[in-house]
Design an enzyme around this catalytic site. Structure first.
Site, PDB file in Angstrom:
ATOM      1  N   ASP A  64       0.749  -1.255  -0.077  1.00  0.00           N
ATOM      2  CA  ASP A  64       0.180  -0.026  -0.114  1.00  0.00           C
ATOM      3  C   ASP A  64       0.910   1.159  -0.033  1.00  0.00           C
ATOM      4  OD1 ASP A  64       0.989  -0.485   2.479  1.00  0.00           O
ATOM      5  OD2 ASP A  64      -1.192  -1.047   3.282  1.00  0.00           O
ATOM      6  N   ASN A 133      -7.844  -3.060  14.299  1.00  0.00           N
ATOM      7  CA  ASN A 133      -9.402  -3.285  13.614  1.00  0.00           C
ATOM      8  C   ASN A 133      -9.323  -4.503  12.886  1.00  0.00           C
ATOM      9  OD1 ASN A 133      -7.878  -2.301  11.267  1.00  0.00           O
ATOM     10  ND2 ASN A 133      -9.313  -0.608  11.163  1.00  0.00           N
ATOM     11  N   HIS A 135      -7.310  -4.871  10.006  1.00  0.00           N
ATOM     12  CA  HIS A 135      -7.254  -4.612   8.650  1.00  0.00           C
ATOM     13  C   HIS A 135      -5.815  -5.240   8.237  1.00  0.00           C
ATOM     14  CE1 HIS A 135      -4.943  -0.760   9.366  1.00  0.00           C
ATOM     15  NE2 HIS A 135      -3.948  -1.723   9.486  1.00  0.00           N
TER      16      HIS A 135
HETATM   17  C1  F6R Z   1       1.361  -1.285   6.170  1.00  0.00           C
HETATM   18  C2  F6R Z   1       0.162  -2.188   6.171  1.00  0.00           C
HETATM   19  C3  F6R Z   1      -0.683  -2.139   7.484  1.00  0.00           C
HETATM   20  C4  F6R Z   1       0.249  -2.542   8.494  1.00  0.00           C
HETATM   21  C5  F6R Z   1      -0.697  -2.607  10.046  1.00  0.00           C
HETATM   22  C6  F6R Z   1       0.187  -2.989  11.146  1.00  0.00           C
HETATM   23  O1  F6R Z   1       1.882  -1.466   4.779  1.00  0.00           O
HETATM   24  O2  F6R Z   1      -0.341  -2.718   4.903  1.00  0.00           O
HETATM   25  O3  F6R Z   1      -1.673  -3.093   7.421  1.00  0.00           O
HETATM   26  O4  F6R Z   1       0.670  -3.783   8.411  1.00  0.00           O
HETATM   27  O5  F6R Z   1      -1.394  -1.298  10.241  1.00  0.00           O
HETATM   28  O6  F6R Z   1       1.069  -2.005  11.358  1.00  0.00           O
HETATM   29  P1  F6R Z   1       2.179  -1.970  12.278  1.00  0.00           P
HETATM   30  O7  F6R Z   1       3.031  -2.915  12.052  1.00  0.00           O
HETATM   31  O8  F6R Z   1       2.945  -0.598  12.498  1.00  0.00           O
HETATM   32  O9  F6R Z   1       1.589  -2.165  13.751  1.00  0.00           O
END
Ligand code: F6R
Length: 248
Positions: A64, A133, A135
């Site tokens: 992303d 959440n 995602h």
């Molecule tokens: C980042 C992405 C997000 C993160 C997620 C967890 O490229 O796609 O889904 O993997 O928000 O973020 P962290 O690892 O910073 O807790």
């Protein structure tokens, strides 16, 4: 699903790196799917230590990118991928792809990104983190499991979580380009990394809850080869079968 719960960060990174290396080795032009955020940083550092063993011709596709951010901005995901993946692993920058969040025609850029993934032969190993959440990528709750690369609006909790990288919370972009859930699920192997108690609820919902767009990561239950690499805190709300898979 294969679940490893490992307390030591270095051992966790080594296990994840083994899972990556195993599938890349022996392929002529393998493709790694890369997440940004904090979760994969130890893994990338471990892959850098194994740099000599990384296949020549290794390519990468990021999950992303923020809409509207300059790729030279260190807070852009293009910048994160450059600093933690492309340069340390010695990849050919022409083989490293990040969605273009500044394209004049974002819809066309999203389609082109999907085509580039397909033209590469597809992602061999996709590294993903998980949002509190649930995602994956920036597929926020409610995202269709059929979704492909597209522009999405970020959830308030995602913008709050990512505010740590910006001077002001209001500077966090409101939209992003993300690979869709169907895009992510088309990878041959998926390695999900999560650490910390803040992720425990999302991890339990993803693994043991209903397969439902309310928890985008629950779509991973439909993939034949998912590996979870967790610390004990992130695994702390697992019950049932998943809890019995603890190995470290
Ligand atoms: C980042 C992405 C997000 C993160 C997620 C967890 O490229 O796609 O889904 O993997 O928000 O973020 P962290 O690892 O910073 O807790």
């Amino acid at each position: 699903m294969d679940i490893a719960v490992i307390a030591d960060p270095a051992a966790r990174a080594a296990h994840a790196a083994d899972l990556v290396e195993e599938l890349l080795t022996g392929r002529a032009e393998p493709v790694l799917g890369v997440a940004t955020g904090a979760s994969p940083l130890e893994l990338y550092a471990e892959l850098e230590r194994r740099r000599e063993r990384m296949p020549r011709g290794l390519g990468a596709f990021a999950l992303d990118e923020y809409v509207g951010i300059d790729p030279r901005d260190p807070r852009s995901y293009a910048g994160v991928v450059r600093d933690h993946v492309t340069v340390p692993l010695g990849l050919d920058p022409r083989r490293v792809h990040v969605p273009d969040g500044r394209a004049a025609d974002l819809a066309a850029a999203c389609r082109a990104y999907e085509e580039a993934i397909a033209a590469s032969g597809g992602v061999d190993v996709q590294i993903v983190g998980i949002g509190t959440n649930g995602h994956i990528g920036f597929n926020e709750p409610g995202s269709s499991f059929d979704s492909r690369t597209r522009v999405v609006e970020l959830a308030a909790s995602t913008r709050e979580a990512n505010a740590r990288y910006f001077d002001e919370p209001s500077e966090v972009p409101t939209h992003a380009v993300t690979q869709g859930i169907a895009t992510i699920l088309s990878a041959r192997r998926i390695v999900l990394l999560a650490a910390g108690a803040a992720k425990a609820e999302a991890v339990a919902a993803a693994l043991e809850g209903p397969v439902d767009p309310a928890c985008p990561a629950s779509a991973l239950q439909r993939h034949p080869e998912v590996h979870l690499v967790l610390d004990p805190d992130a695994a702390s709300q697992l019950r049932g079968v998943a809890a019995s898979s603890v190995r470290g």
